[in-house]
Design a protein around this motif. Structure first.
Motif, PDB file in Angstrom:
ATOM      1  N   UNK A   1       0.852  -1.182   0.000  1.00 21.81           N
ATOM      2  CA  UNK A   1       0.000   0.000   0.000  1.00 21.81           C
ATOM      3  C   UNK A   1       0.885   1.228   0.000  1.00 21.81           C
ATOM      4  N   UNK A   2       0.475   2.240  -0.758  1.00 29.40           N
ATOM      5  CA  UNK A   2       1.212   3.497  -0.846  1.00 29.40           C
ATOM      6  C   UNK A   2       0.307   4.611  -0.347  1.00 29.40           C
ATOM      7  N   UNK A   3       0.831   5.501   0.464  1.00 26.85           N
ATOM      8  CA  UNK A   3       0.091   6.681   0.897  1.00 26.85           C
ATOM      9  C   UNK A   3       0.691   7.872   0.172  1.00 26.85           C
ATOM     10  N   UNK A   4      -0.193   8.654  -0.477  1.00 25.28           N
ATOM     11  CA  UNK A   4       0.262   9.790  -1.280  1.00 25.28           C
ATOM     12  C   UNK A   4      -0.763  10.902  -1.200  1.00 25.28           C
ATOM     13  N   UNK A   5      -0.392  12.082  -1.724  1.00 24.45           N
ATOM     14  CA  UNK A   5      -1.337  13.189  -1.783  1.00 24.45           C
ATOM     15  C   UNK A   5      -2.500  12.803  -2.697  1.00 24.45           C
ATOM     16  N   UNK A   6      -3.694  13.196  -2.301  1.00 28.20           N
ATOM     17  CA  UNK A   6      -4.880  12.898  -3.102  1.00 28.20           C
ATOM     18  C   UNK A   6      -4.893  13.774  -4.354  1.00 28.20           C
ATOM     19  N   UNK A   7      -5.483  13.224  -5.410  1.00 28.23           N
ATOM     20  CA  UNK A   7      -5.657  13.961  -6.659  1.00 28.23           C
ATOM     21  C   UNK A   7      -7.140  13.910  -7.021  1.00 28.23           C
ATOM     22  N   UNK A   8      -7.616  14.917  -7.748  1.00 30.96           N
ATOM     23  CA  UNK A   8      -9.018  14.960  -8.157  1.00 30.96           C
ATOM     24  C   UNK A   8      -9.389  13.677  -8.906  1.00 30.96           C
TER      25      UNK A   8
ATOM     26  N   UNK B   1     -18.453  16.517  -3.613  1.00 34.81           N
ATOM     27  CA  UNK B   1     -17.840  16.988  -2.373  1.00 34.81           C
ATOM     28  C   UNK B   1     -16.369  16.568  -2.275  1.00 34.81           C
ATOM     29  N   UNK B   2     -16.096  15.295  -2.524  1.00 36.43           N
ATOM     30  CA  UNK B   2     -14.715  14.806  -2.404  1.00 36.43           C
ATOM     31  C   UNK B   2     -13.792  15.495  -3.408  1.00 36.43           C
ATOM     32  N   UNK B   3     -14.222  15.638  -4.653  1.00 32.55           N
ATOM     33  CA  UNK B   3     -13.392  16.295  -5.668  1.00 32.55           C
ATOM     34  C   UNK B   3     -13.105  17.738  -5.265  1.00 32.55           C
ATOM     35  N   UNK B   4     -14.121  18.418  -4.738  1.00 36.15           N
ATOM     36  CA  UNK B   4     -13.933  19.812  -4.305  1.00 36.15           C
ATOM     37  C   UNK B   4     -12.984  19.889  -3.117  1.00 36.15           C
ATOM     38  N   UNK B   5     -13.118  18.960  -2.179  1.00 35.72           N
ATOM     39  CA  UNK B   5     -12.236  18.953  -1.017  1.00 35.72           C
ATOM     40  C   UNK B   5     -10.790  18.700  -1.444  1.00 35.72           C
ATOM     41  N   UNK B   6     -10.600  17.755  -2.347  1.00 41.22           N
ATOM     42  CA  UNK B   6      -9.244  17.436  -2.817  1.00 41.22           C
ATOM     43  C   UNK B   6      -8.663  18.622  -3.580  1.00 41.22           C
ATOM     44  N   UNK B   7      -9.493  19.249  -4.388  1.00 43.80           N
ATOM     45  CA  UNK B   7      -9.019  20.383  -5.189  1.00 43.80           C
ATOM     46  C   UNK B   7      -8.676  21.587  -4.312  1.00 43.80           C
ATOM     47  N   UNK B   8      -9.308  21.704  -3.157  1.00 42.01           N
ATOM     48  CA  UNK B   8      -9.113  22.856  -2.277  1.00 42.01           C
ATOM     49  C   UNK B   8      -7.892  22.713  -1.364  1.00 42.01           C
ATOM     50  N   UNK B   9      -7.040  21.715  -1.585  1.00 41.56           N
ATOM     51  CA  UNK B   9      -5.870  21.539  -0.732  1.00 41.56           C
ATOM     52  C   UNK B   9      -4.981  22.780  -0.780  1.00 41.56           C
ATOM     53  N   UNK B  10      -4.519  23.151   0.399  1.00 37.25           N
ATOM     54  CA  UNK B  10      -3.588  24.274   0.507  1.00 37.25           C
ATOM     55  C   UNK B  10      -2.744  24.038   1.760  1.00 37.25           C
ATOM     56  N   UNK B  11      -2.095  25.067   2.252  1.00 35.63           N
ATOM     57  CA  UNK B  11      -1.239  24.923   3.422  1.00 35.63           C
ATOM     58  C   UNK B  11      -1.975  24.491   4.674  1.00 35.63           C
ATOM     59  N   UNK B  12      -3.280  24.784   4.762  1.00 35.63           N
ATOM     60  CA  UNK B  12      -4.057  24.444   5.958  1.00 35.63           C
ATOM     61  C   UNK B  12      -4.963  23.244   5.778  1.00 35.63           C
TER      62      UNK B  12
ATOM     63  N   UNK C   1      -7.642  10.187   3.986  1.00 39.09           N
ATOM     64  CA  UNK C   1      -7.417  10.914   5.225  1.00 39.09           C
ATOM     65  C   UNK C   1      -7.444  12.388   4.887  1.00 39.09           C
ATOM     66  N   UNK C   2      -8.413  13.113   5.430  1.00 35.27           N
ATOM     67  CA  UNK C   2      -8.517  14.559   5.208  1.00 35.27           C
ATOM     68  C   UNK C   2      -8.130  15.260   6.503  1.00 35.27           C
ATOM     69  N   UNK C   3      -7.277  16.268   6.392  1.00 37.93           N
ATOM     70  CA  UNK C   3      -6.786  16.996   7.562  1.00 37.93           C
ATOM     71  C   UNK C   3      -6.963  18.492   7.339  1.00 37.93           C
ATOM     72  N   UNK C   4      -7.174  19.200   8.428  1.00 39.03           N
ATOM     73  CA  UNK C   4      -7.289  20.648   8.347  1.00 39.03           C
ATOM     74  C   UNK C   4      -6.621  21.286   9.557  1.00 39.03           C
ATOM     75  N   UNK C   5      -6.115  22.478   9.338  1.00 39.66           N
ATOM     76  CA  UNK C   5      -5.544  23.252  10.440  1.00 39.66           C
ATOM     77  C   UNK C   5      -6.610  24.142  11.067  1.00 39.66           C
ATOM     78  N   UNK C   6      -7.778  24.202  10.449  1.00 37.96           N
ATOM     79  CA  UNK C   6      -8.875  25.055  10.918  1.00 37.96           C
ATOM     80  C   UNK C   6      -9.743  24.287  11.906  1.00 37.96           C
ATOM     81  N   UNK C   7      -9.186  23.966  13.043  1.00 31.16           N
ATOM     82  CA  UNK C   7      -9.886  23.187  14.057  1.00 31.16           C
ATOM     83  C   UNK C   7     -10.788  24.109  14.872  1.00 31.16           C
ATOM     84  N   UNK C   8     -12.018  23.697  15.055  1.00 31.26           N
ATOM     85  CA  UNK C   8     -12.949  24.449  15.899  1.00 31.26           C
ATOM     86  C   UNK C   8     -12.799  23.919  17.327  1.00 31.26           C
ATOM     87  N   UNK C   9     -11.819  24.467  18.004  1.00 31.14           N
ATOM     88  CA  UNK C   9     -11.440  23.979  19.321  1.00 31.14           C
ATOM     89  C   UNK C   9     -12.593  24.036  20.317  1.00 31.14           C
ATOM     90  N   UNK C  10     -13.365  25.107  20.285  1.00 30.72           N
ATOM     91  CA  UNK C  10     -14.477  25.245  21.225  1.00 30.72           C
ATOM     92  C   UNK C  10     -15.485  24.115  21.025  1.00 30.72           C
TER      93      UNK C  10
END
Length: 176
Positions: free
Chosen positions: A25-32, A56-67, A83-92
Motif C-alpha cells: 500500500x502506498x500513501x500519497x497526496x490525493x488527486x481529483x 464533495x470529495x473532488x472539491x475537497x481534494x481540489x481545495x488543498x492548501x497549506x491548511x 485521510x482529510x486533515x485541516x488546520x482550521x480546528x474548531x477547538x471550542x
C-alpha cells in the motif's frame, strides 16, 4: 465445589501480516482523479454522504492548501482509503463535545486559558447534573401525584362498590 476448576482452557491464536491480505500500500497526496475510487469508500463510512453533494470529495481534494491536506491510501493502482486533515480546528466545539480534561482541553502554553476552559467545563458539567436532578425530581413528583390520584380513584371505586353491596343487602332484607 470443583466448578470452574476443570481442565485449563486451551486457546490458539493465528496471525497474518497486512501485506499477505492486501499487498503493498502506498500513501500519497490525493488527486481529483481519485474521486471515483473514493466515493464508495466515503459512502461506506458516512451514512448520509449524499448531504455533502455529488462532487464533495473532488472539491475537497481540489481545495488543498497549506491548511488543508488530503491523503489517499492506494493499493493495486486504486485509491482505497482517504485521510482529510485541516488546520482550521474548531477547538471550542471539540471542548464542548468531548471529555478533554486529560489533555488540558487541547490548550497549549496558556495556563490562564486552560484554567478558563477547565472552569467552563466544570460549570457546564454542574449545570447538566443540576438539570438532570431537576428533571428527575419533577418526574418523581409527577409519578407520585399520578399514583396518589389513581389510589384515590381506586378508594372511591371501592367505597362505591361497598355502598352498592350494602344497598343490595338492605333491599334483600326489606323484601323478606
Amino acid at each position: 465445589s470443583d466448578e470452574g476448576k476443570g481442565e485449563p482452557l486451551s486457546l490458539q491464536a493465528f496471525m497474518t501480516g497486512r501485506q499477505e491480505v492486501m499487498g503493498s500500500m502506498v500513501v500519497r497526496n490525493a488527486m481529483v482523479e481519485d474521486h471515483d475510487d473514493l466515493v464508495p469508500v466515503f459512502r461506506a463510512q458516512q451514512v448520509d454522504a449524499e448531504q455533502f453533494g455529488e462532487f464533495f470529495l473532488a472539491q475537497m481534494i481540489q481545495a488543498q492548501d497549506g491548511g488543508n491536506r488530503a491523503l489517499v491510501a492506494e493499493s493495486g493502482g486504486r485509491a482505497v482509503g482517504l485521510l482529510a486533515m485541516t488546520a482550521e480546528v474548531q477547538l471550542t466545539a471539540l471542548q464542548e463535545a468531548f471529555e478533554l480534561e486529560a489533555f488540558d482541553f487541547f490548550v497549549q502554553g496558556y495556563a490562564e486559558e486552560a484554567e478558563r476552559v477547565r472552569q467552563a467545563h466544570i460549570a457546564r458539567t454542574r449545570k447538566l447534573r443540576e438539570d438532570h436532578a431537576q428533571r428527575s425530581e419533577q418526574a418523581r413528583a409527577e409519578a407520585a401525584q399520578q399514583v396518589e390520584e389513581e389510589f384515590r380513584q381506586w378508594l372511591a371505586e371501592q367505597k362505591a362498590q361497598e355502598e352498592e353491596e350494602g344497598h343490595e343487602e338492605d333491599e334483600g332484607k326489606s323484601e323478606e
